[in-house]
Design a protein around this motif. Structure first.
Motif, short mmCIF file in Angstrom:
data_model
loop_
_atom_site.label_atom_id
_atom_site.label_comp_id
_atom_site.label_asym_id
_atom_site.label_seq_id
_atom_site.Cartn_x
_atom_site.Cartn_y
_atom_site.Cartn_z
N TYR A 40 0.92 -1.17 -0.23
CA TYR A 40 0.02 0.03 -0.16
C TYR A 40 0.84 1.49 -0.09
CZ TYR A 40 -4.29 -2.72 0.73
OH TYR A 40 -5.40 -3.53 0.72
N GLY A 41 1.61 1.39 0.90
CA GLY A 41 2.37 2.71 1.34
C GLY A 41 3.28 2.77 -0.10
N ARG A 42 4.15 1.57 -0.50
CA ARG A 42 5.09 2.03 -1.62
C ARG A 42 4.26 2.25 -2.99
NH1 ARG A 42 9.76 -2.64 -1.74
NH2 ARG A 42 10.18 -1.30 0.04
N GLN A 43 3.07 1.64 -3.00
CA GLN A 43 2.51 1.78 -4.26
C GLN A 43 1.91 3.17 -4.39
OE1 GLN A 43 2.27 -0.71 -6.29
NE2 GLN A 43 0.76 -0.97 -7.67
N LYS A 44 1.60 3.81 -3.32
CA LYS A 44 0.74 5.27 -3.18
C LYS A 44 2.00 6.25 -3.53
CE LYS A 44 -3.13 4.39 -0.62
NZ LYS A 44 -4.02 4.78 0.58
N ASN A 45 3.44 5.92 -3.11
CA ASN A 45 4.61 6.90 -3.28
C ASN A 45 4.89 6.70 -4.82
OD1 ASN A 45 5.00 7.77 -0.65
ND2 ASN A 45 6.18 6.09 -0.16
N LEU A 46 4.76 5.37 -5.36
CA LEU A 46 4.85 5.22 -6.66
C LEU A 46 4.34 6.12 -7.59
CD1 LEU A 46 6.23 3.84 -9.13
CD2 LEU A 46 4.84 1.95 -8.76
N ALA A 47 3.01 6.05 -7.22
CA ALA A 47 1.76 6.92 -7.85
C ALA A 47 2.12 8.41 -7.88
CB ALA A 47 0.45 6.57 -7.39
N ASP B 228 2.69 17.97 -0.21
CA ASP B 228 3.53 18.50 -1.18
C ASP B 228 4.52 17.47 -1.11
OD1 ASP B 228 5.79 19.63 -2.48
OD2 ASP B 228 5.92 21.22 -1.42
N ARG B 229 4.65 16.78 -2.27
CA ARG B 229 5.59 15.46 -2.33
C ARG B 229 6.96 15.95 -1.99
NH1 ARG B 229 5.41 13.89 -8.79
NH2 ARG B 229 6.55 15.88 -9.49
N SER B 230 7.54 16.83 -2.38
CA SER B 230 8.90 17.32 -1.94
C SER B 230 9.16 17.51 -0.50
CB SER B 230 9.28 18.62 -2.67
OG SER B 230 8.53 19.88 -2.09
N ARG B 231 8.15 17.36 0.28
CA ARG B 231 8.05 17.63 1.73
C ARG B 231 7.45 16.49 2.60
NH1 ARG B 231 6.23 23.60 2.77
NH2 ARG B 231 4.84 23.39 1.03
N GLY B 232 6.95 15.56 1.72
CA GLY B 232 5.97 14.49 2.43
C GLY B 232 5.94 13.26 1.61
N HIS B 233 5.81 12.11 2.24
CA HIS B 233 5.53 10.89 1.49
C HIS B 233 4.98 9.78 2.53
CE1 HIS B 233 9.13 10.05 4.03
NE2 HIS B 233 8.84 8.92 3.96
N PHE B 234 4.20 8.82 1.79
CA PHE B 234 3.73 7.84 2.74
C PHE B 234 4.71 6.82 3.20
CE2 PHE B 234 -0.03 8.80 0.36
CZ PHE B 234 -1.16 8.37 1.11
N GLU B 235 4.52 6.38 4.57
CA GLU B 235 5.24 5.36 5.16
C GLU B 235 5.02 4.28 4.42
OE1 GLU B 235 5.71 6.08 9.86
OE2 GLU B 235 3.48 6.29 9.14
N GLU B 236 6.10 3.41 4.23
CA GLU B 236 5.78 2.11 3.47
C GLU B 236 5.57 1.04 4.45
OE1 GLU B 236 8.98 1.58 0.55
OE2 GLU B 236 8.31 3.46 -0.49
N ARG B 237 4.06 0.82 4.72
CA ARG B 237 3.82 -0.02 5.87
C ARG B 237 2.93 -1.12 5.04
NH1 ARG B 237 2.80 1.62 11.35
NH2 ARG B 237 0.85 0.50 11.25
N ALA B 238 2.70 -2.14 5.60
CA ALA B 238 2.09 -3.11 5.20
C ALA B 238 0.32 -3.02 5.13
CB ALA B 238 2.27 -4.49 5.82
N VAL B 239 0.09 -2.18 5.88
CA VAL B 239 -1.41 -1.83 6.09
C VAL B 239 -1.36 -0.58 6.97
CG1 VAL B 239 -1.98 -3.07 8.30
CG2 VAL B 239 -3.78 -2.66 6.69
N HIS B 240 -2.33 0.33 6.78
CA HIS B 240 -2.72 1.56 7.69
C HIS B 240 -1.49 2.62 7.46
CE1 HIS B 240 -5.80 -0.62 9.56
NE2 HIS B 240 -5.00 -1.21 10.30
N GLU B 241 -1.14 2.63 6.07
CA GLU B 241 -0.17 3.50 5.72
C GLU B 241 -0.63 4.85 5.94
OE1 GLU B 241 -3.14 3.04 2.61
OE2 GLU B 241 -1.95 1.61 3.85
N ALA B 242 0.29 6.17 6.15
CA ALA B 242 -0.01 7.51 6.20
C ALA B 242 0.90 7.95 5.77
CB ALA B 242 -0.25 7.56 7.88
#
Length: 256
Positions: free
Chosen positions: A65-72, A137-151
């Motif tokens: 979840y987290g990695r996929q959202k960061n990829l997007a 702002d993606r230059s100052r934030g990103h999703f934590e790459e968790r298995a579930v409940h990503e934020a």
């Protein structure tokens, strides 16, 4: 703020979301582009997405979840990202608040999420306002790459938007049950990744506390039958995730 810096990219990750994705995309007609990262849908999700001129559709392997959202977010053309799920809709008040947000002052914004069970908005049980950081702002934030409940985690100040993100969480009991096994497995996996080692006390005491918290502390009883139902369903979910984590630990110990 430069004109290009005002532009917004919405991001969505999908898998077999033909029932939801059309309405989701309609609620995003105010953004400058929509990046959809799909992970092998076998239904009409791709067809519906490609028919929308704002959508950049990518079919890529599932990374979590987290990695996929960061990829997007990395595939977007603009730094300001509005991330929503296919079963979520941007309300008109939230839309206005996003467009009026002071993005010079903040690195990201939280928004209240209005969660539904079936057609019913759940106000209690801890389900509202359920604030989530989804505009950032993606230059100052990103999703934590968790298995579930990503934020999303941001380095600078966080603001609060008005208006609700409508979340059509579960269609009903069957929908909840069909997903509970997978989500509880992911939650157990994440628990173990964090170094937590639950055992019998967690299995015995955490499920009843979940019921106590949702039904009494979070006033779930004000939802009537639905509040009781949700409190019991989440009690079962809590039992499963701790039982699965404990089982993994015990199985590993037997193999040593």
């Amino acid at each position: 703020m430069a004109e290009n810096a005002k532009k917004i990219s919405a991001t969505i990750i999908t898998l077999n979301e033909e029932k939801n994705i059309g309405s989701c995309l309609e609620s995003l007609d105010f953004v400058d582009e929509i990046v959809v990262v799909d992970s092998g849908s076998s239904d009409r999700t791709g067809e519906i997405c490609r028919s929308n001129p704002k959508v950049c559709f990518h079919d890529l392997p599932w990374e979590g979840y987290g990695r996929q959202k960061n990829l997007a977010a990395s595939l977007a053309s603009h730094d300001w990202i509005l991330n929503i799920d296919a079963d979520e809709r941007v309300s008109e008040p939230l839309r206005a608040s996003i467009l009026a947000a002071d993005r010079d002052l903040y690195a990201g914004f939280r928004m209240a999420r209005r969660n539904y069970f079936g057609s019913r908005w759940i106000r209690w049980c801890g389900w509202y306002p359920d604030r989530k950081l989804r505009f950032y702002d993606r230059s100052r934030g990103h999703f934590e790459e968790r298995a579930v409940h990503e934020a999303v985690k941001c380095r600078d100040r966080i603001g609060l938007l008005s208006g609700d993100l409508h979340h059509y969480t579960y269609a009903g009991i069957s929908d909840y049950m069909s997903r509970m096994d997978r989500y509880s497995s992911l939650a157990a996996e994440e628990m173990l990744k964090q170094g937590r080692r639950p055992g019998l006390p967690s299995i015995l005491f955490r499920p009843p506390y979940t019921f106590f918290r949702m039904y009494l502390l979070k006033l779930g009883f004000l939802e009537g039958y639905t509040g009781l139902l949700l409190s019991l369903l989440y009690t079962g979910y809590t039992f499963l995730k701790y039982a699965k984590a404990t089982e993994t630990i015990r199985n590993a110990a037997r193999q040593d």
